[in-house]
Design an enzyme around this catalytic site. Structure first.
Site, mmCIF file in Angstrom:
data_model
loop_
_atom_site.group_PDB
_atom_site.id
_atom_site.type_symbol
_atom_site.label_atom_id
_atom_site.label_comp_id
_atom_site.label_asym_id
_atom_site.label_seq_id
_atom_site.Cartn_x
_atom_site.Cartn_y
_atom_site.Cartn_z
ATOM 1 N N GLU A 102 49.481 -3.660 67.871
ATOM 2 C CA GLU A 102 49.020 -2.923 69.055
ATOM 3 C C GLU A 102 50.118 -2.604 70.061
ATOM 4 O O GLU A 102 49.931 -1.712 70.886
ATOM 5 C CB GLU A 102 47.873 -3.642 69.774
ATOM 6 C CG GLU A 102 46.585 -3.680 68.969
ATOM 7 C CD GLU A 102 45.402 -4.190 69.778
ATOM 8 O OE1 GLU A 102 45.623 -4.953 70.744
ATOM 9 O OE2 GLU A 102 44.271 -3.827 69.442
ATOM 10 N N LYS A 106 52.827 -7.954 69.641
ATOM 11 C CA LYS A 106 51.839 -8.590 70.512
ATOM 12 C C LYS A 106 51.171 -9.763 69.808
ATOM 13 O O LYS A 106 50.898 -10.793 70.422
ATOM 14 C CB LYS A 106 50.788 -7.563 70.922
ATOM 15 C CG LYS A 106 49.633 -8.115 71.749
ATOM 16 C CD LYS A 106 48.614 -7.021 72.038
ATOM 17 C CE LYS A 106 47.420 -7.562 72.799
ATOM 18 N NZ LYS A 106 46.387 -6.524 73.039
ATOM 19 N N GLN A 107 50.901 -9.602 68.515
ATOM 20 C CA GLN A 107 50.157 -10.599 67.770
ATOM 21 C C GLN A 107 50.494 -10.459 66.295
ATOM 22 O O GLN A 107 51.237 -9.558 65.898
ATOM 23 C CB GLN A 107 48.656 -10.406 67.981
ATOM 24 C CG GLN A 107 48.147 -9.030 67.570
ATOM 25 C CD GLN A 107 46.711 -8.803 67.971
ATOM 26 O OE1 GLN A 107 45.846 -9.585 67.645
ATOM 27 N NE2 GLN A 107 46.459 -7.720 68.697
ATOM 28 N N TRP A 126 37.341 -5.103 65.442
ATOM 29 C CA TRP A 126 37.454 -5.707 64.104
ATOM 30 C C TRP A 126 37.211 -7.205 64.159
ATOM 31 O O TRP A 126 37.396 -7.896 63.162
ATOM 32 C CB TRP A 126 38.840 -5.432 63.509
ATOM 33 C CG TRP A 126 39.976 -6.171 64.176
ATOM 34 C CD1 TRP A 126 40.088 -6.520 65.480
ATOM 35 C CD2 TRP A 126 41.160 -6.648 63.535
ATOM 36 N NE1 TRP A 126 41.270 -7.181 65.713
ATOM 37 C CE2 TRP A 126 41.954 -7.273 64.539
ATOM 38 C CE3 TRP A 126 41.643 -6.621 62.234
ATOM 39 C CZ2 TRP A 126 43.182 -7.847 64.259
ATOM 40 C CZ3 TRP A 126 42.883 -7.189 61.966
ATOM 41 C CH2 TRP A 126 43.642 -7.793 62.965
#
Length: 790
Positions: free
Chosen positions: A484, A604-605, A345
């Site tokens: 994720e 994670k982000q 993406w």
């Protein structure tokens, strides 16, 4: 680091992989890592050449399972040029004393310069200077000039140049158990005009690849063929203090190229017709100067220098030459083999910058997605859904390329990979369709291919939503969000999460935008589209209803990342940082301990906060109002604070998004994250990953942070909307954009003021909107100077 050069001094084997990635040269058609020409692949060096869109599929035996993967192919190595004294060993930095060494990347001209002084003993030294380019004027050519100067001796030097077909994909240690032998049928030969050539093909995708090379030397050149290598050799007679030059010109073609019949014939013909090194350089350098004029941000000091490097690498992967190719956005550029060269993406972070400088490239990248629309529809059908389900990882033909297993290098275990459940990639494609058409004013694309992609993505979201009588709302279950880390609920027997907020909010936006596009289509085109896709009013009404009733979970006054997120355990962040130091890859740490990150409120982000990256505050509030929900400034601030303390930043995109969101919210700690995004690759903050390929999304995203994030620039409704944010660390900067046929619109922001210049070419004025309901029209050839409100 100077204004236009990137320089490494001294030779340190531990730094070579990073330097090789950051000194990659490319032109949007192919790229070659910045390895020293005399060095072969080993534990220190990794030569790699990659052509955009050239993939191959192999089956490997891993952990008792047969695993199929498609990889970008490491093409035959065109660089090799080694040298030695007649009775001596080959000279190189790992076998010969290095007295002096420097590698300089000349950004303005797209050249890599290398200078090494090798100690040969008894006071003798060999000075080697090389210039390298991958031609930005002719995308099929590359050149290497090598200058040899004897110091303290005179005598012969044997120089051997080669095309090497023995390469494999071996650039990522984690993939060592996977088959990397992608090339077969390697054949070499010599043309009638003394160029050597090499041809081969990929093992399963059957892409034919051909090189031709011409060596120019002050001495005679002989050709030999030691398959799979085509070798040209010359013997120089060095005189102390005198420099002798050897030039190598190479041509590359593949069977994917348009307007050729045979790659080998095309490569041989091109290398014969190509001029000498000195004639090829000027058009190459001119092409780079034109790119810089169109796209360079005018930003001072260190930030400006880093942004130039980032733009340099973006343009090596995605240049105007890319507009002629059927390729997507490789997440790690054409700089290495990490992520197997797949398309994720990341275009969500890349196209917004390209839209305002190289819209023809953006359009081509969207064509890549359109050509794979039928494949996405097939994937949706096979999953029991209508519409188009685009893959999380895409390659040559648009099938799902997400690996079935991934290796945790900390524990050594191969684990199931469920990231194919990140269906939000469809929303990213839809977002890019809309943003491109708004920036370029491309109604033709919006009304044809764009409308069709939007329709099928919306159809997928509508068919994925199920009604919950208890909530009185629609829900989307069994997905993964951008985070994720979380791919399942604790102790669940199946992967997937319910009502990921980012997924549901962006699905709402896609449905609403698609309804708007269809409503404004010219009636004949709308009828054609409806007939072709079986669309009717009842389906549109259903979409409208879903877009107003999708469930977005909240807990404790903040948006929940997904349903049940607030019920997960809190992590001992301080304890883990004390024990491990760097916990960016917290998932690997916990798995190695026999635990799972699925149990914790740890991301994670950016996930929820991605909403603040995609949408301005007003637009985001509008989407929530459509859903019948309230998201005022205080609720969003609470949400930002909540996830700031629960994110490990295990992705280079995380610092970028957090810096963007905090800057737009006028937060003092924004610059810390902006700095992290700027440093992510040059400082290799992910710990060794940049040597496997740069992070293209993060690099392009930093450029867009200055272009749109700090300026508040939006292209909507046929106008430019600007809402600059004061950032003390970057208070003066300028950008030049291409907007609706106007080339070179200049925006300059100084403390408290904005200057807009529209070039004289152009028929229509540009309408500019500023905060406080102010609007101005700037005619072609005029400059407007506007005061900004505090």
């Amino acid at each position: 680091m100077t204004g236009w050069t990137w320089r490494y001094e001294g030779y340190d084997p531990a730094d070579e992989r990073l330097r090789e990635s950051l000194c990659t040269l490319g032109n949007g058609y192919f790229a070659t890592r910045g390895v020293l020409a005399e060095c072969a692949a080993d534990t220190v060096h990794y030569p790699g050449t990659y052509a955009a869109g050239v993939y191959n599929r192999l089956v490997s035996s891993v952990g008792g399972r047969q695993v199929e993967n498609e990889d970008v192919v490491n093409l035959p190595n065109w660089l090799p040029l080694r040298f030695r004294r007649p009775d001596g060993a080959w000279i190189g930095p790992d076998t010969t004393p290095v007295l002096e060494h420097a590698v300089t990347l000349h950004l303005s001209s797209g050249l890599m310069e290398r200078l090494t002084r090798f100690g040969l003993g008894a006071g003798a030294a060999l000075l080697v200077r090389q210039l390298r380019f991958v031609d930005m004027a002719d995308p099929h050519l590359a050149g290497l000039r090598t200058e040899f100067t004897a110091e303290g001796f005179s005598g012969p030097l044997v120089v051997e140049a080669a095309l090497d077909g023995s390469v494999t994909n071996a650039g990522v240690p984690r993939y060592a158990d996977l088959d990397g032998r992608h090339l077969t049928h390697v054949v070499t030969g010599t043309s009638q005009q003394d160029a050597v050539w090499l041809r081969c093909r990929t093992r399963t995708s059957d892409v034919r690849i051909a090189y031709a090379a011409r060596l120019t030397s002050p001495a005679s050149v002989t050709a030999t063929h030691d398959r799979p290598r085509a070798v040209q050799t010359t013997r120089l007679e060095l005189t102390e203090g005198k420099t002798l030059t050897v030039d190598k010109i190479v041509a590359l073609h593949t069977s994917r190229d348009p307007a050729i019949s045979d790659p080998l014939h095309a490569a041989v013909d091109r290398v014969h017709r190509a001029g000498p090194f000195d004639e090829l350089l000027p058009p190459h350098m001119t092409a780079w100067q034109q790119l810089w004029r169109r796209a360079e941000p005018d930003v001072p000091d260190e930030v400006g220098r880093i942004l130039r490097l980032h733009l340099f690498h973006v343009l090596q992967t995605l240049s105007p030459h890319t507009a002629d190719l059927d390729v997507g956005v490789p997440a790690r550029g054409l700089h290495g083999e990490a992520y197997r060269g797949h398309v994720f993406w990341d275009e969500l972070f890349v196209l917004p910058y390209l839209n305002l400088h190289f819209p023809e490239v953006s359009r081509a990248l969207l064509h890549y997605r359109y050509r794979r629309l039928e494949r996405a529809r097939t994937a949706a059908h096979d999953a029991g859904r209508r519409g188009a389900m685009y893959p999380w990882q895409s390659g040559s033909d648009g099938r799902e390329e997400t690996q079935q297993l991934h290796l945790n290098p900390r524990s050594g275990r191969w684990l199931p990979d469920h990231s194919h459940l990140q269906h939000h990639v469809g929303s990213a494609i839809a977002y890019n369709v809309w943003e491109y058409c708004e920036a370029a004013g491309d109604e033709e694309f919006l009304h044809t291919k764009g409308a069709e992609m939007l329709l099928q993505i919306s159809r997928f979201w509508a068919d994925s939503a199920t009604y919950d009588d208890r909530l009185g709302r629609y829900r989307i279950k069994g997905v993964m969000g951008p985070d994720e880390y979380h791919d399942a609920y604790p102790d669940a027997d199946r992967p997937g999460l319910d009502d990921n907020a980012y997924t549901n909010v962006t699905a709402t936006w896609v449905l609403a935008r698609t309804l708007e596009v269809l409503r404004h289509l010219p009636e004949p085109r709308r009828r054609e589209l409806a007939e072709r896709t079986g669309l009717d009013e009842a389906e549109l009404e259903h979409w409208d209803h879903i877009s107003r009733t999708l469930h977005v979970p909240f807990h404790d006054g903040v948006i929940s990342q997904f349903e049940g997120y607030g019920e997960l355990a809190e992590l001992d962040w301080r304890g883990y940082r004390r024990r491990y130091g760097d916990i960016r890859r917290l998932d690997r740490i916990l798995e190695a301990e026999g635990d799972t990150v699925n149990r914790y409120q740890a991301s994670k982000q950016a996930d929820v906060l991605m909403l603040g990256y995609l949408f301005s505050p007003a637009e985001l509030q509008g989407v929530f109002r459509r859903l019948g929900l309230s998201l005022d400034e205080r609720a969003w601030r609470r949400t930002v604070d909540y996830y700031l303390h629960r994110t490990s930043h295990g992705s280079t995109l995380s610092g970028l998004v957090h810096g963007w969101v905090l800057a737009r919210a006028r937060r003092r700690d924004a610059w810390k994250f902006c700095q992290e995004a700027l440093q992510s690759d040059i400082a290799d903050i992910q710990g060794g990953t940049t040597g496997e390929g740069i992070h293209l999304g993060a690099m392009a995203g930093t450029l867009d942070l200055v272009q749109r994030g700090l300026t508040g620039l939006e292209t909507r409704g046929g106008a430019l909307w600007l809402d600059p944010v004061p950032l003390p660390e970057l208070s003066s900067y300028g950008i030049t954009v291409r907007y609706h046929g106007h080339w070179g619109v200049r925006l300059r922001l100084e403390s408290g003021s904005l200057e807009i210049t529209v070039p004289s070419a152009g028929r229509y004025p540009i309408e500019v909107h500023l905060p406080g309901h102010r609007a101005v029209r700037v005619d072609p050839g005029e400059t407007a100077r506007l005061a900004l409100l505090e």
